[in-house]
Design a protein around this motif. Structure first.
Motif, short mmCIF file in Angstrom:
data_model
loop_
_atom_site.label_atom_id
_atom_site.label_comp_id
_atom_site.label_asym_id
_atom_site.label_seq_id
_atom_site.Cartn_x
_atom_site.Cartn_y
_atom_site.Cartn_z
N LEU A 155 -19.44 -71.91 36.42
CA LEU A 155 -18.30 -72.44 37.16
C LEU A 155 -17.03 -72.08 36.40
CD1 LEU A 155 -17.24 -74.28 39.49
CD2 LEU A 155 -17.51 -76.21 37.91
N VAL A 156 -16.01 -71.64 37.13
CA VAL A 156 -14.78 -71.14 36.51
C VAL A 156 -13.57 -71.80 37.17
CG1 VAL A 156 -13.47 -69.09 35.86
CG2 VAL A 156 -15.94 -68.91 36.25
N SER A 157 -12.72 -72.46 36.39
CA SER A 157 -11.46 -72.96 36.94
C SER A 157 -10.40 -71.86 36.86
CB SER A 157 -11.01 -74.21 36.19
OG SER A 157 -10.84 -73.96 34.82
N ALA A 158 -9.34 -72.02 37.66
CA ALA A 158 -8.31 -70.98 37.79
C ALA A 158 -8.97 -69.63 38.06
CB ALA A 158 -7.43 -70.92 36.54
N GLY A 168 -15.83 -64.61 36.23
CA GLY A 168 -16.80 -64.64 37.31
C GLY A 168 -17.47 -63.30 37.54
N GLN A 169 -16.72 -62.22 37.41
CA GLN A 169 -17.31 -60.89 37.61
C GLN A 169 -18.29 -60.53 36.50
OE1 GLN A 169 -14.38 -57.90 39.49
NE2 GLN A 169 -13.03 -59.47 38.63
N ILE A 170 -17.97 -60.93 35.27
CA ILE A 170 -18.92 -60.71 34.18
C ILE A 170 -20.17 -61.53 34.42
CG2 ILE A 170 -19.33 -60.96 31.69
CD1 ILE A 170 -16.30 -60.59 31.28
N VAL A 179 -19.34 -69.57 40.63
CA VAL A 179 -18.59 -70.44 41.53
C VAL A 179 -17.20 -70.64 40.93
CG1 VAL A 179 -18.45 -72.72 42.61
CG2 VAL A 179 -20.68 -71.61 42.30
N GLY A 180 -16.18 -70.50 41.77
CA GLY A 180 -14.81 -70.64 41.29
C GLY A 180 -14.15 -71.90 41.79
N ILE A 181 -13.09 -72.29 41.11
CA ILE A 181 -12.17 -73.33 41.55
C ILE A 181 -10.79 -72.71 41.58
CG2 ILE A 181 -11.17 -75.59 41.04
CD1 ILE A 181 -13.68 -76.22 39.40
N ASP A 199 -19.19 -68.59 45.60
CA ASP A 199 -18.50 -69.65 46.32
C ASP A 199 -17.22 -69.97 45.56
OD1 ASP A 199 -17.95 -71.55 48.23
OD2 ASP A 199 -19.77 -72.73 47.90
N CYS A 200 -16.30 -70.68 46.24
CA CYS A 200 -15.07 -71.12 45.61
C CYS A 200 -14.61 -72.40 46.28
CB CYS A 200 -13.98 -70.05 45.72
SG CYS A 200 -12.48 -70.44 44.77
#
Length: 339
Positions: A155-158, A168-170, A179-181, A199-200
């Motif tokens: 999970l990644v913020s910003a 996210g790509q790595i 999954v992004g925020i 997802d985001c």
């Protein structure tokens, strides 16, 4: 003597400490003579400037992980530019270089302050973003401290930002679910469609907490945090046992005059979570490996990036303020122009 070199150049200096959100009067545009390089030095024409969140911390009254700027200092910042005159071994006129050379048209620097780049592999601006310190930050945080394993959820913020998009790509390249925020429907669409996240979730939506839980039905194994604050609180109950949190930044807090108190800190203990703040300059030994992987991913078409470019050094302060407010997409840059 370098032909056609002007006698003066523009600089933006630090004029006033901000109280909360920086304002344009915290910066001042001045003209100064162009310095000439002595033995062992080179003269660089700075073409593009990167404005980054960490600069806000350098504007505080007290040191954080790096010394604060003094009033009157040239604003810190990384640039990409071209060598106009060289008296240093290993650098020739015409070489493209990256360095932390500040908010100014020209800089004198030594070899230890510069990195030569190959603009035949990628546009020069990429070396301020996905192929430069931004991409390396993403790689070091995820690989050294997130330690992702195939099949895990990252999970990644910003996530639409310069660092988060690379994380996210790595993660996808390592076989993870990403999954992004991000803030707003358009940024979430970019995260999924351009960067390939699974997802985001829009943190501005009224049902953010429920939507986030739905997006990670198997929990979160790695949370790459760029923002801190309430979003971190929302994520903590969703972590799996032995999850890892690389803490890259706290952009939600940089302009706050009162610190945010994390409410769900107990979850770190309950779930035996490892949370690690990191600063890129502490991990220079990892830069070569990170750079090789990033360039290989870009060459293979697996690393995408976006840029928001403001025109003119005089517009750098507003670009910086807008970036802190999340107005940019991808890397915020300023293309330098003389009036």
């Amino acid at each position: 003597m370098t032909p056609n070199l002007p006698d003066s150049q523009r600089q933006i200096i630090y004029a006033k400490r901000p109280q909360g959100v920086p304002t344009v009067d915290c910066f001042r545009l001045i003209d100064v003579p162009v310095a000439r390089p002595g033995p062992g030095k080179v003269l660089v024409r700075n073409d593009v400037l990167s404005v980054d969140p960490y600069i806000r911390m350098r504007m505080e009254e007290k040191d954080s992980y790096a010394p604060v700027m003094a009033i009157g200092d040239v604003l810190v910042g990384r640039t990409v530019g071209q060598v106009l005159e060289s008296h240093a071994d290993g650098f020739a006129e015409g070489d493209w270089v990256v360095g932390r050379l500040g908010w100014q048209d020209y800089s004198v620097a030594g070899p230890g302050e510069l990195q030569k780049i190959d603009v035949s592999l990628a546009p020069q601006t990429a070396y301020l973003g996905a192929l430069g310190s931004t991409g390396i930050t993403a790689w070091v945080g995820l690989m050294a401290f997130g330690k992702p394993k195939a099949g895990e959820t990252v999970l990644v913020s910003a996530a639409s930002g310069a660092v988060g998009s690379v994380v996210g790509q790595i993660a996808k390249l390592k076989g993870c679910r990403a999954v992004g925020i991000a803030g707003g429907a358009s940024k979430c669409a970019l995260v999924k469609d351009a960067y390939g996240f699974d997802d985001c979730v829009d943190y501005k939506s009224p049902d953010f907490a429920d939507a986030l839980a739905r997006a990670v039905p198997d929990g979160v194994d790695v949370y790459f945090d760029n923002v801190g604050g309430p979003i971190l609180d929302a994520v903590l109950p969703l972590l799996n046992n032995f999850a890892r949190i690389p803490l890259c930044g706290l952009v939600s807090q940089y302009n706050e005059t009162e610190p945010y108190r994390v409410k769900n800190l107990r979850e770190i203990f309950n779930r035996r979570v490892t949370m690690r703040g990191f600063v890129l300059s502490d991990h220079r030994d990892l830069w070569p490996e990170a750079t090789r992987e990033l360039i290989a991913a870009y060459a293979g078409g697996h690393l995408k990036y976006r840029e928001t470019i403001a025109e003119g050094l005089e517009n750098a302060p507003q670009a910086f303020i807008d970036m802190l407010a999340g107005a940019n997409v991808g890397k915020q840059l300023v293309r330098l122009r003389r009036a």
